[in-house]
Motif scaffolding. Structure first.
Motif, mmCIF file in Angstrom:
data_model
loop_
_atom_site.group_PDB
_atom_site.id
_atom_site.type_symbol
_atom_site.label_atom_id
_atom_site.label_comp_id
_atom_site.label_asym_id
_atom_site.label_seq_id
_atom_site.Cartn_x
_atom_site.Cartn_y
_atom_site.Cartn_z
ATOM 1 N N GLY A 66 -8.832 -25.829 -22.921
ATOM 2 C CA GLY A 66 -9.013 -27.191 -23.445
ATOM 3 C C GLY A 66 -10.530 -27.333 -24.182
ATOM 4 N N THR A 67 -11.182 -26.613 -24.142
ATOM 5 C CA THR A 67 -12.843 -26.657 -24.689
ATOM 6 C C THR A 67 -12.760 -26.749 -26.391
ATOM 7 O OG1 THR A 67 -13.166 -24.213 -24.510
ATOM 8 C CG2 THR A 67 -13.874 -25.566 -22.617
ATOM 9 N N VAL A 68 -11.945 -26.024 -26.784
ATOM 10 C CA VAL A 68 -11.694 -26.141 -27.941
ATOM 11 C C VAL A 68 -10.531 -27.013 -28.670
ATOM 12 C CG1 VAL A 68 -11.157 -24.773 -30.236
ATOM 13 C CG2 VAL A 68 -12.717 -23.713 -28.467
ATOM 14 N N ASP A 69 -9.372 -27.038 -27.944
ATOM 15 C CA ASP A 69 -8.194 -27.803 -28.642
ATOM 16 C C ASP A 69 -7.736 -28.971 -27.513
ATOM 17 O OD1 ASP A 69 -5.959 -28.879 -29.247
ATOM 18 O OD2 ASP A 69 -5.036 -26.754 -29.873
ATOM 19 N N ALA A 70 -8.089 -30.114 -27.820
ATOM 20 C CA ALA A 70 -7.577 -31.344 -26.901
ATOM 21 C C ALA A 70 -6.280 -31.224 -26.413
ATOM 22 C CB ALA A 70 -8.111 -32.573 -27.785
ATOM 23 N N SER A 105 -3.266 -11.031 -22.855
ATOM 24 C CA SER A 105 -4.865 -11.115 -22.295
ATOM 25 C C SER A 105 -4.974 -9.886 -21.343
ATOM 26 C CB SER A 105 -4.970 -12.752 -21.659
ATOM 27 O OG SER A 105 -4.246 -12.531 -20.383
ATOM 28 N N SER A 106 -6.341 -9.737 -21.092
ATOM 29 C CA SER A 106 -6.634 -8.978 -20.037
ATOM 30 C C SER A 106 -6.213 -8.965 -18.581
ATOM 31 C CB SER A 106 -8.300 -8.921 -20.019
ATOM 32 O OG SER A 106 -8.765 -9.919 -19.625
ATOM 33 N N ASP A 150 -9.382 -19.423 -33.069
ATOM 34 C CA ASP A 150 -8.995 -19.471 -34.158
ATOM 35 C C ASP A 150 -7.561 -20.437 -34.506
ATOM 36 O OD1 ASP A 150 -7.465 -18.095 -32.529
ATOM 37 O OD2 ASP A 150 -7.467 -16.080 -33.678
ATOM 38 N N ALA A 151 -7.580 -20.975 -33.436
ATOM 39 C CA ALA A 151 -6.228 -21.988 -33.242
ATOM 40 C C ALA A 151 -4.831 -21.400 -33.455
ATOM 41 C CB ALA A 151 -6.438 -23.134 -34.277
ATOM 42 N N ASP A 152 -4.772 -20.005 -33.163
ATOM 43 C CA ASP A 152 -3.464 -19.323 -33.369
ATOM 44 C C ASP A 152 -2.684 -19.788 -32.176
ATOM 45 O OD1 ASP A 152 -1.349 -17.449 -33.362
ATOM 46 O OD2 ASP A 152 -2.750 -15.829 -33.756
ATOM 47 N N PRO A 153 -1.564 -20.298 -32.500
ATOM 48 C CA PRO A 153 -0.545 -20.808 -31.251
ATOM 49 C C PRO A 153 -0.180 -19.931 -30.476
ATOM 50 C CG PRO A 153 0.434 -20.689 -33.638
ATOM 51 C CD PRO A 153 -0.941 -20.492 -33.796
ATOM 52 N N GLY A 154 -0.267 -18.665 -30.836
ATOM 53 C CA GLY A 154 0.067 -17.430 -29.971
ATOM 54 C C GLY A 154 -1.034 -17.250 -28.893
ATOM 55 N N ASN A 155 -2.271 -17.791 -29.001
ATOM 56 C CA ASN A 155 -3.373 -17.515 -28.013
ATOM 57 C C ASN A 155 -2.829 -17.663 -26.539
ATOM 58 O OD1 ASN A 155 -4.850 -16.226 -30.038
ATOM 59 N ND2 ASN A 155 -5.941 -18.071 -30.140
ATOM 60 N N THR A 156 -2.490 -19.038 -26.540
ATOM 61 C CA THR A 156 -2.061 -19.627 -25.186
ATOM 62 C C THR A 156 -0.718 -19.986 -25.163
ATOM 63 O OG1 THR A 156 -2.661 -21.203 -23.407
ATOM 64 C CG2 THR A 156 -3.364 -21.795 -25.547
ATOM 65 N N SER A 157 -0.180 -19.975 -24.041
ATOM 66 C CA SER A 157 1.264 -20.687 -23.584
ATOM 67 C C SER A 157 1.005 -21.997 -22.986
ATOM 68 C CB SER A 157 1.993 -19.750 -22.575
ATOM 69 O OG SER A 157 1.420 -19.696 -21.309
ATOM 70 N N VAL A 158 -0.165 -22.487 -22.679
ATOM 71 C CA VAL A 158 -0.087 -23.913 -22.056
ATOM 72 C C VAL A 158 0.276 -24.967 -23.004
ATOM 73 C CG1 VAL A 158 -2.053 -25.551 -21.494
ATOM 74 C CG2 VAL A 158 -2.077 -23.023 -20.710
ATOM 75 N N ILE A 159 0.017 -24.840 -24.302
ATOM 76 C CA ILE A 159 0.478 -26.172 -25.082
ATOM 77 C C ILE A 159 1.946 -26.042 -25.419
ATOM 78 C CG2 ILE A 159 -0.012 -27.237 -27.539
ATOM 79 C CD1 ILE A 159 -2.683 -26.007 -27.556
ATOM 80 N N ALA A 160 2.449 -24.884 -26.057
ATOM 81 C CA ALA A 160 3.877 -24.940 -26.312
ATOM 82 C C ALA A 160 4.804 -24.616 -25.001
ATOM 83 C CB ALA A 160 4.137 -23.702 -27.313
ATOM 84 N N ALA A 161 4.465 -23.824 -24.046
ATOM 85 C CA ALA A 161 5.313 -23.252 -23.117
ATOM 86 C C ALA A 161 4.960 -23.515 -21.743
ATOM 87 C CB ALA A 161 5.683 -21.929 -23.428
ATOM 88 N N GLY A 162 3.725 -24.227 -21.448
ATOM 89 C CA GLY A 162 3.202 -23.984 -19.941
ATOM 90 C C GLY A 162 4.108 -25.171 -19.267
ATOM 91 N N GLU A 163 4.344 -26.499 -19.778
ATOM 92 C CA GLU A 163 5.113 -27.327 -19.072
ATOM 93 C C GLU A 163 6.648 -26.881 -18.683
ATOM 94 O OE1 GLU A 163 4.378 -31.665 -20.118
ATOM 95 O OE2 GLU A 163 3.615 -30.681 -21.893
ATOM 96 N N ASN A 164 7.173 -26.040 -19.769
ATOM 97 C CA ASN A 164 8.552 -25.834 -19.520
ATOM 98 C C ASN A 164 8.669 -24.408 -18.510
ATOM 99 O OD1 ASN A 164 9.707 -27.254 -21.426
ATOM 100 N ND2 ASN A 164 9.274 -25.916 -23.064
ATOM 101 N N ILE A 165 7.647 -23.621 -18.418
ATOM 102 C CA ILE A 165 7.537 -22.386 -17.504
ATOM 103 C C ILE A 165 7.181 -23.052 -16.154
ATOM 104 C CG2 ILE A 165 6.172 -20.700 -16.898
ATOM 105 C CD1 ILE A 165 5.451 -20.123 -19.610
ATOM 106 N N THR A 172 -4.085 -17.852 -20.555
ATOM 107 C CA THR A 172 -5.430 -17.637 -21.052
ATOM 108 C C THR A 172 -5.700 -18.959 -21.827
ATOM 109 O OG1 THR A 172 -6.745 -16.184 -22.219
ATOM 110 C CG2 THR A 172 -4.809 -16.683 -23.365
ATOM 111 N N TRP A 173 -6.963 -19.107 -22.630
ATOM 112 C CA TRP A 173 -7.261 -20.267 -23.364
ATOM 113 C C TRP A 173 -6.726 -20.074 -24.727
ATOM 114 C CZ3 TRP A 173 -12.081 -21.044 -26.260
ATOM 115 C CH2 TRP A 173 -12.764 -19.611 -26.534
ATOM 116 N N GLU A 174 -7.152 -21.258 -25.477
ATOM 117 C CA GLU A 174 -6.442 -21.266 -26.850
ATOM 118 C C GLU A 174 -7.437 -20.699 -27.967
ATOM 119 O OE1 GLU A 174 -9.123 -25.149 -26.027
ATOM 120 O OE2 GLU A 174 -7.752 -23.770 -24.836
ATOM 121 N N GLY A 175 -8.809 -20.022 -27.403
ATOM 122 C CA GLY A 175 -9.480 -19.580 -28.351
ATOM 123 C C GLY A 175 -10.065 -20.010 -29.589
#
Length: 667
Positions: free
Chosen positions: A415-419, A540-541, A379-394, A374-377
């Motif tokens: 990427g619309t909220v967090d670069a 996410s849904s 509220d900048a919660d790091p648990g919203n999306t895995s793209v930043i912290a885990a995406g490349e490892n996955i 899902t996207w970053e949302g």
């Protein structure tokens, strides 16, 4: 830079430099509007727009010609200067006429799938004349620029004169076409006439249930997922929009569409036969339609998850909240946001009725894994999306397995909220492209799937034909006009059949080993569900919807919680594997998919699916229709009660010495 070099060429009387710089600058302007309109807009805000650049370019060319040609320069080039000034004056006049034409054709209602021929609307002028002034200047100014460049190269002033004359002629013709549109006999109906026509159409069509939607282009998917359930309802459904551009972002449907941007015009629905509006999302403009007392409103959401956004306090503004299953009802109760449990109704997820259930372990040498974060949302919660912290490892862990075929489908808003999310998404895509190229090299000797590719091209052309806008006019213009379309019964069914055929051809055309980045509207996420053997996602849904397939899934835990706390905080996780940011569990997860006996969550998935989505019988489509009919009954009861409570006012007559003077009424 090109203008600076052009100025130097003019001052130094260097014809080659002058010609090269002017030609380069003109070509760069054309390319700017074709490929970088965002940069063109920035230059416009800096007061260095196309009009300024073209005027400077023309004047520098003329100054260069004067310095290069010293003989009779005053008499020869004064006429050229006057011609250029006339061209730019006509451009200003043309733009003024374009604004007047656009204003006269901007009606208060936009429609689709409704026969609007009674309004006798004429075809819109070319978009180049009405809504693209900077491109118009470049196109109309091309002859003058080309003529002066030729004069600089050859020394013959005739080329410049001919080019400027041609540019003036083009600008004059364009201005004349727009002035002709402003004649009283060629103007469209007034706004009030268009609204009266709409009210007459509503009285004839007599809609009972509709979908209300307001949002940006990237959120159109939220409305599109409810089109089929809405179309299958009994009665006469309707789609109500607020943004003009959204009219053409709604997917193919036979359901009539009306767009009413102004609140005052929206309020006219109060006197229609509409009884129920469903709402797939909350927006700032939702509160405006909630003011209509004759219509009952149900919040259906565009997806359910354990995130806080799935139990927004705004939901209490609706008459009812329709959820998929018991989990969402329990979620609202725990959140304590003011939603009365009596107003919560479980209807399942009608969109999922067509999803094929699991058919055992993967067949063939490749396991298809769908990674749909899902996207970053907001509220900048790091648990919203895995793209930043885990995406490349996955992705690296999946690509390292030679038996995996990866489908990567990021959320449209990534990427619309967090670069940082945008950058991580770009790196993930690059990893997949490199892995796909490597696999293609390994399978280079295999025969090409030419018949499958030809079939896909055929199906794509057919689907594009069915889904293309029915009116031939520029998109910028369509957003401001009442769209003249005649409804085509059965078109949505034809589109559905063509979409199914396209999806079959799409998957058949892809080698079983090929990794894919899936974006856009097709194939949609549900089509990816059908071919995937495993889903990896975030809270996410997507997880709730995927449970309809009964197949294994995993959730990335990037919020810093322990696995125990993560499962406790998010009930949708309890029937799937949990992945840490380093993606160490990927190999074991793949083994459990390939060997069902190693899968510890088979029974838990069935139980969780029932908890999240409700029972499979009766189908969600039936429960959705029952909910609509029940809320229509409530709307009828409300209208009947309101009519009974309304007592006509009869003014009393005063009589001298009557009891009215004493504060009492006389019989």
């Amino acid at each position: 830079m090109a203008l600076a070099v052009q100025a130097a060429g003019a001052l130094l009387s260097a014809a080659p430099v002058l010609v090269a710089a002017a030609a380069t600058g003109f070509a760069a302007d054309l390319a700017l509007h074709r490929w970088r309109p965002d940069l063109a807009a920035v230059l416009g805000r800096l007061h260095a727009g196309t009009s300024v650049r073209q005027a400077v370019r023309d004047l520098l060319l003329l100054a260069g010609l004067i310095r290069i040609e010293e003989q009779d320069q005053e008499s020869r080039y004064l006429a050229l200067l006057c011609g250029l000034l006339l061209f730019h004056a006509l451009h200003v006049l043309c733009q003024a006429c374009a604004l007047a034409v656009r204003r006269s054709r901007t009606l208060p209602v936009v429609t689709r799938n409704i026969d609007a021929t009674a309004l006798r609307l004429s075809s819109a002028p070319p978009a180049l004349l009405t809504s693209r002034p900077e491109q118009r200047l470049l196109v109309f100014g091309l002859p003058s620029t080309a003529g002066m460049l030729t004069t600089a190269a050859t020394g013959s002033a005739g080329w410049a004169a001919a080019g400027i004359a041609a540019a003036v002629l083009l600008a004059a013709v364009g201005t004349g076409m727009l002035l002709w549109r402003l004649l009283p006999s060629h103007r469209p109906v007034t706004g009030e006439q268009a609204l009266q026509w709409m009210e007459s159409w509503l009285a004839e069509y007599r809609p009972t249930v509709g979908m209300y939607f307001s949002g940006g282009r990237s959120s159109a998917y939220q409305a599109n997922m409810w089109l089929d359930p809405l179309a299958r309802l009994d009665g006469r459904p309707l789609i109500v929009l607020r943004e003009r551009f959204m009219v053409h972002h709604i997917a193919s449907t036979d359901v009539p569409v009306i767009c009413l941007p102004k609140v005052a015009d929206l309020m006219r629905l109060e006197h229609s036969t509409l009884k129920v509006l469903i709402h797939p999302s909350n927006s700032g403009r939702t509160s405006q339609v909630l003011r209509i007392p004759t219509i009952k409103h149900a919040f259906v959401n565009h997806g359910e998850s354990d995130k806080l956004s799935s139990c927004n306090p705004y939901a209490k503004a609706y008459d009812e909240v329709w959820v998929a299953g018991p989990a969402a009802r329990h979620r609202y109760a725990l959140a304590d946001v003011g939603v009365d449990d009596r107003d919560v109704r479980e209807i399942g997820r009608p969109q999922l009725d067509g999803i094929r259930p699991a058919a055992g372990r993967p067949c063939g040498p490749y396991t298809t894994v769908l990674y749909a974060p899902t996207w970053e949302g907001w509220d900048a919660d790091p648990g919203n999306t895995s793209v930043i912290a885990a995406g490349e490892n996955i992705v690296r862990a999946l690509l390292a397995d030679p038996g995996v075929r990866l489908l990567y489908r990021p959320h449209p808003l990534t990427g619309t909220v967090d670069a940082g999310a945008a950058a991580a998404d770009a790196r993930i895509r690059q990893l997949i492209r490199e892995a796909r190229a490597l696999r293609a090299a390994q399978h280079r000797g295999e025969p090409l799937a030419l018949p499958e590719a030809a079939e896909l091209a055929l199906r794509t052309a057919e689907l594009d034909r069915l889904t293309a806008p029915s009116c031939r006019r520029g998109a910028d213009d369509v957003e401001r006009m009442l769209v003249r379309t005649v409804p085509e019964p059965g078109r949505a069914a034809a589109v559905a059949a063509a979409t199914a055929a396209w999806e079959t051809a799409y998957w058949a055309s892809i080698p079983a080993w090929e990794h894919r980045i899936v974006t856009g509207t097709r194939p949609d996420v549900y089509a990816c569900f059908d071919v995937a053997h495993l889903l990896i996602s975030d809270v996410s849904s997507v997880i709730s919807d995927y449970l309809a397939s009964g197949k294994p899934y995993a959730v990335a835990n990037t919020g810093g919680l322990t696995e125990e706390d993560f499962r406790a905080a998010f009930p949708t996780v309890r029937a799937g594997a949990v992945l840490t940011p380093d993606a160490r569990g990927i190999p074991d997860l793949l083994e459990s998919v390939r060997h069902p006996g190693l899968d510890p969550f088979t029974d838990a998935r069935a139980e969780l699916g029932l908890h999240l989505l409700g029972p499979s019988s009766p189908p969600s489509t039936v429960r959705f229709g029952d909910a609509v009919r029940a809320l229509c009954v409530r709307a009828d009861e409300h209208r009947a009660g309101a009519a009974a409570r309304t007592v006509p006012f009869i003014p009393a007559q005063r009589e001298a010495g009557s009891a009215l003077d004493n504060g009492t009424f006389q019989d």
